[in-house]
Design an enzyme around this catalytic site. Structure first.
Site, PDB file in Angstrom:
ATOM      1  N   GLY A 145      16.636  37.536  20.632  1.00 38.33           N
ATOM      2  CA  GLY A 145      17.331  37.212  19.393  1.00 38.33           C
ATOM      3  C   GLY A 145      17.789  35.775  19.253  1.00 38.33           C
ATOM      4  N   ASN A 186      16.223  33.519  17.613  1.00 37.08           N
ATOM      5  CA  ASN A 186      16.002  33.185  16.194  1.00 37.08           C
ATOM      6  C   ASN A 186      17.087  33.795  15.321  1.00 37.08           C
ATOM      7  OD1 ASN A 186      13.484  31.523  15.565  1.00 37.08           O
ATOM      8  ND2 ASN A 186      12.752  32.955  17.142  1.00 37.08           N
ATOM      9  N   ASN A 242       8.138  36.097   8.387  1.00 37.00           N
ATOM     10  CA  ASN A 242       7.935  36.196   9.829  1.00 37.00           C
ATOM     11  C   ASN A 242       7.888  34.793  10.413  1.00 37.00           C
ATOM     12  OD1 ASN A 242       7.239  37.445  12.383  1.00 37.00           O
ATOM     13  ND2 ASN A 242       5.139  36.736  12.052  1.00 37.00           N
ATOM     14  N   HIS A 283       6.242  32.801  13.582  1.00 43.19           N
ATOM     15  CA  HIS A 283       5.202  32.962  14.601  1.00 43.19           C
ATOM     16  C   HIS A 283       5.122  31.688  15.439  1.00 43.19           C
ATOM     17  CE1 HIS A 283       1.681  34.630  16.511  1.00 43.19           C
ATOM     18  NE2 HIS A 283       1.140  33.430  16.416  1.00 43.19           N
ATOM     19  N   ASP A 328      -0.130  38.198  10.568  1.00 41.87           N
ATOM     20  CA  ASP A 328      -0.017  36.736  10.522  1.00 41.87           C
ATOM     21  C   ASP A 328      -0.897  36.116   9.431  1.00 41.87           C
ATOM     22  OD1 ASP A 328       1.800  36.738  12.697  1.00 41.87           O
ATOM     23  OD2 ASP A 328       0.138  36.775  14.113  1.00 41.87           O
ATOM     24  N   GLU A 371      10.903  26.609  15.696  1.00 41.98           N
ATOM     25  CA  GLU A 371      11.304  27.909  15.136  1.00 41.98           C
ATOM     26  C   GLU A 371      12.741  27.931  14.616  1.00 41.98           C
ATOM     27  OE1 GLU A 371      10.223  31.474  17.384  1.00 41.98           O
ATOM     28  OE2 GLU A 371       8.909  30.251  18.609  1.00 41.98           O
TER      29      GLU A 371
HETATM   30  C1  GAR Z   1       9.788  33.972  19.174  1.00 36.56           C
HETATM   31  O1  GAR Z   1       9.123  32.951  19.860  1.00 36.56           O
HETATM   32  C2  GAR Z   1       8.972  34.407  17.974  1.00 36.56           C
HETATM   33  O2  GAR Z   1       8.311  33.358  17.343  1.00 36.56           O
HETATM   34  C3  GAR Z   1       7.990  35.340  18.627  1.00 36.56           C
HETATM   35  O3  GAR Z   1       8.755  36.049  19.565  1.00 36.56           O
HETATM   36  C4  GAR Z   1       9.850  35.244  20.015  1.00 36.56           C
HETATM   37  C5  GAR Z   1      11.136  36.004  19.823  1.00 36.56           C
HETATM   38  O4  GAR Z   1      12.220  35.330  20.407  1.00 36.56           O
HETATM   39  N1  GAR Z   1       7.376  36.194  17.651  1.00 36.56           N
HETATM   40  C6  GAR Z   1       6.105  36.567  17.707  1.00 36.56           C
HETATM   41  O5  GAR Z   1       5.365  36.274  18.622  1.00 36.56           O
HETATM   42  C7  GAR Z   1       5.640  37.417  16.546  1.00 36.56           C
HETATM   43  N2  GAR Z   1       4.210  37.481  16.492  1.00 36.56           N
HETATM   44  P1  GAR Z   1      13.731  35.665  20.001  1.00 36.56           P
HETATM   45  O6  GAR Z   1      13.924  37.165  20.145  1.00 36.56           O
HETATM   46  O7  GAR Z   1      14.539  34.912  21.021  1.00 36.56           O
HETATM   47  O8  GAR Z   1      13.962  35.182  18.604  1.00 36.56           O
END
Ligand code: GAR
Length: 194
Positions: free
Chosen positions: A15, A17, A106, A108, A149, A179
């Site tokens: 989490g 993000n 989303n 990515h 995506d 991100e």
């Molecule tokens: C992030 O790097 C996000 O971009 C990726 O998972 C991670 C989650 O981190 N998402 C994907 O790969 C989706 N295809 P977080 O839980 O610390 O935000």
């Protein structure tokens, strides 16, 4: 001023993000929307702690009992305007996504159309980027449609790859440099234009 848009953030893991979104609300980068619900399909996700610490309502859907119907109902019950996938490690069906055209975002961790689509998520994306030997990678925020995506791109940001990067160091760089900056900005843009 018009009312703030009601945002649900869907998570599965750490989490970071989600934290960036919460921080952006506090600092005023996100002012046209408010996170009113965090939904996780993993009861152990640390993202749930982050939500609770910020006083945001949480819902957990156990992976074993996971159904999109439950998610759909939660979105309706909370009158959600915008759904944000922030490390949500499940592909949503066409049936679900077509209910929310240009209403699901989303993030990515690559420059789409590189290293994306089915099977490309989390650390795997960075492993493949390093295997290919790309010198630049980055992150993309896009609308979600029925193609994994494949929805319209909102923002992208490039990040340089160093010779000694590992999947873990690259993941951290992409999060910090791209991100966590792009996702709050995209949320504000979409909410302000709704
Ligand atoms: C992030 O790097 C996000 O971009 C990726 O998972 C991670 C989650 O981190 N998402 C994907 O790969 C989706 N295809 P977080 O839980 O610390 O935000």
């Amino acid at each position: 001023m018009s009312e703030k848009k009601r945002i649900a953030v869907l998570v599965s893991g750490g989490g970071t993000n989600l934290q960036a979104i919460i921080d952006a609300q506090k600092s005023g980068i996100i002012k046209s929307g408010e996170v009113v619900l965090v939904l996780s399909n993993n009861e152990k996700a640390y993202a749930l702690e982050r939500a609770k610490n910020a006083g945001i309502k949480t819902i957990t859907v156990k992976r074993s009992a996971y159904t999109e119907g439950q998610i759909f109902k939660a979105m309706m019950d909370e009158k959600i305007d915008l759904i944000v996938l922030a490390g949500f490690m499940t592909v949503l069906s066409e049936e679900f996504t077509k209910e929310f055209p240009r209403r699901i975002l989303n993030v990515h961790p690559s420059l789409i159309p590189s290293f994306c689509g089915k099977g490309y998520y989390g650390l795997k994306v960075h492993e493949e980027a390093l295997k290919k030997g790309v010198k630049v990678t980055g992150a993309t925020v896009h609308f979600v449609n029925e193609i994994p995506d494949g929805g319209e791109i909102i923002f992208q940001k490039a990040v340089e790859v160093a010779d000694d990067d590992t999947p873990e160091t690259l993941q951290k760089k992409v999060m910090e440099q791209a991100e966590w900056i792009l996702l709050p900005r995209a949320i504000e843009k979409v909410c302000s234009e709704m």
